[in-house]
Design an enzyme around this catalytic site. Structure first.
Site, PDB file in Angstrom:
ATOM      1  N   LYS A 104      50.121  32.505  41.015  1.00  0.00           N
ATOM      2  CA  LYS A 104      49.872  33.455  39.939  1.00  0.00           C
ATOM      3  C   LYS A 104      49.773  32.727  38.599  1.00  0.00           C
ATOM      4  O   LYS A 104      50.631  32.886  37.725  1.00  0.00           O
ATOM      5  CB  LYS A 104      50.980  34.520  39.935  1.00  0.00           C
TER       6      LYS A 104
HETATM    7  N1  PPE Z   1      46.085  40.117  43.544  1.00  0.00           N
HETATM    8  C1  PPE Z   1      46.060  39.851  42.222  1.00  0.00           C
HETATM    9  C2  PPE Z   1      44.932  39.045  41.683  1.00  0.00           C
HETATM   10  C3  PPE Z   1      47.088  40.326  41.416  1.00  0.00           C
HETATM   11  O1  PPE Z   1      47.062  40.065  40.111  1.00  0.00           O
HETATM   12  C4  PPE Z   1      48.125  41.100  41.971  1.00  0.00           C
HETATM   13  C5  PPE Z   1      49.218  41.641  41.107  1.00  0.00           C
HETATM   14  C6  PPE Z   1      48.109  41.356  43.367  1.00  0.00           C
HETATM   15  C7  PPE Z   1      47.081  40.826  44.115  1.00  0.00           C
HETATM   16  C8  PPE Z   1      49.219  42.106  44.051  1.00  0.00           C
HETATM   17  O2  PPE Z   1      50.385  41.344  44.121  1.00  0.00           O
HETATM   18  P1  PPE Z   1      51.830  41.994  44.164  1.00  0.00           P
HETATM   19  O3  PPE Z   1      52.086  42.578  42.820  1.00  0.00           O
HETATM   20  O4  PPE Z   1      52.730  40.867  44.494  1.00  0.00           O
HETATM   21  O5  PPE Z   1      51.806  43.041  45.225  1.00  0.00           O
HETATM   22  N2  PPE Z   1      48.845  41.949  39.799  1.00  0.00           N
HETATM   23  C9  PPE Z   1      49.848  42.116  38.779  1.00  0.00           C
HETATM   24  C10 PPE Z   1      49.260  42.105  37.381  1.00  0.00           C
HETATM   25  C11 PPE Z   1      48.377  43.225  37.010  1.00  0.00           C
HETATM   26  C12 PPE Z   1      47.954  43.156  35.548  1.00  0.00           C
HETATM   27  O6  PPE Z   1      47.032  43.893  35.188  1.00  0.00           O
HETATM   28  O7  PPE Z   1      48.550  42.423  34.747  1.00  0.00           O
HETATM   29  C13 PPE Z   1      50.724  43.326  39.035  1.00  0.00           C
HETATM   30  O8  PPE Z   1      50.370  44.215  39.798  1.00  0.00           O
HETATM   31  O9  PPE Z   1      51.810  43.370  38.463  1.00  0.00           O
END
Ligand code: PPE
Length: 304
Positions: free
Chosen positions: A157
């Site tokens: 991330k």
């Molecule tokens: N893919 C991406 C690219 C991503 O940023 C997130 C979370 C996910 C998958 C899902 O991951 P998880 O939260 O572990 O289930 N994106 C974060 C940021 C969003 C934003 O706009 O800033 C979030 O959901 O917190």
């Protein structure tokens, strides 16, 4: 966004407006940072922070992959997140830890720069809208490809990687859609701009592997386990654009997005254009568990 009172920054709580960095910070110029997004839900026992330790552990892993020193233990940062919830009087909310290189080095090599770590929290409603949660959203396959394993790390991330997400999201919204789906350089489905994706066909639930360019999402893993334990068949496998069009159901998962149904991809209705039964079940299981109403995985809730 509604400001809260305090942000924790580099070891101390400071007023929201005082959480500032220098304009020559390395992370601002080159995207050399990593972050997390974590949700806390209101329960009878106080705010339940969903899989907090797993999120902070992923932050530690992201910094390791990106070469950013992480000077704290996971346990210490877990405690700080709880404190940030408490001092801001939040009984639910979204927690954003972020770490990045500051000043002290010129040029690409961050060696010599100091490292900041900040943790903020605020109230955040439905990421893709209440209406979207109920009836599903409209998405489009982006002309932007998901960053690949040869050029960056889609499964870490890292802040810099999010220019890819921001371009895709902006283009989708400007074209009248709610969200983008990104394919990888081989034309396989990776994920949304800030969400993982699930595709249901003939009763089987599919999600792409991290090898396809997906983040190893914590919501993805949670939903997958909850559905499996509920008796559904789940396959982690490559997904093509046509698989999206042929799907009976498609939904996004993410901390911010929770479980968001998709009712249309590229102007083609998914199934009968309404959220399907497995999507609804995934929403029930996930939201019920995260709010402490279902006792399926109490170990996922860490109380502030
Ligand atoms: N893919 C991406 C690219 C991503 O940023 C997130 C979370 C996910 C998958 C899902 O991951 P998880 O939260 O572990 O289930 N994106 C974060 C940021 C969003 C934003 O706009 O800033 C979030 O959901 O917190």
């Amino acid at each position: 966004m509604e400001a809260t009172e305090y942000i924790w920054m580099d070891g101390e709580l400071v007023k929201w407006d005082d959480a500032q960095v220098h304009v020559l910070s390395h992370g601002i110029h080159y995207g050399t940072g990593a972050f997390e997004g974590i949700r806390a839900y209101k329960t009878d026992k106080g705010p339940a922070i969903f899989r907090l330790t797993d999120h902070i552990d992923r932050l530690r892993r992201s910094t390791k992959a990106l070469g950013i020193p992480f000077e704290y233990s996971v346990e210490e940062i877990v405690e700080v997140c709880k404190e940030v919830m408490r001092v801001n009087g939040l009984d639910s909310g979204y927690i954003r830890p972020i770490t990045f290189f500051g000043t002290g080095s010129i040029g690409l090599n961050p060696a010599g720069a100091n490292v900041h770590l900040a943790i903020a929290a605020w109230e955040w409603g439905a990421y893709l809208g209440e209406e979207g949660m109920k009836n599903g959203i409209r998405v489009a396959v982006s002309s932007w490809r998901r960053i690949g394993h040869n050029s960056f790390m889609p499964d870490a991330k890292g802040t810099g990687g999010y220019i890819n997400s921001a371009l895709a999201k902006t283009a989708a919204v400007n074209a009248g859609y709610d969200e983008a789906i990104l394919l990888n350089e081989n034309g396989l489905v990776a994920e949304g701009s800030g969400e993982n994706i699930f595709v249901v066909r003939k009763g089987v639930v599919h999600t792409p592997p991290t090898a396809s360019g997906a983040l190893d999402g914590i919501t993805r893993e949670s939903v997958r386990l909850l559905l499996e334990e509920d008796g559904h068949a789940i396959k982690e496998t490559s997904i093509t654009r046509t698989d999206l069009y042929y799907a009976d159901e498609v939904f996004f998962t993410g901390t911010a997005a929770e479980v968001t149904p998709i009712r249309e991809v590229d102007d083609r209705p998914i199934g009968d254009g309404k959220p399907g039964p497995i999507t609804r079940r995934a929403q029930e299981l996930y939201m019920g568990t995260a709010h402490g109403q279902l006792d399926l995985h109490p170990e996922w809730l860490e109380y502030a």
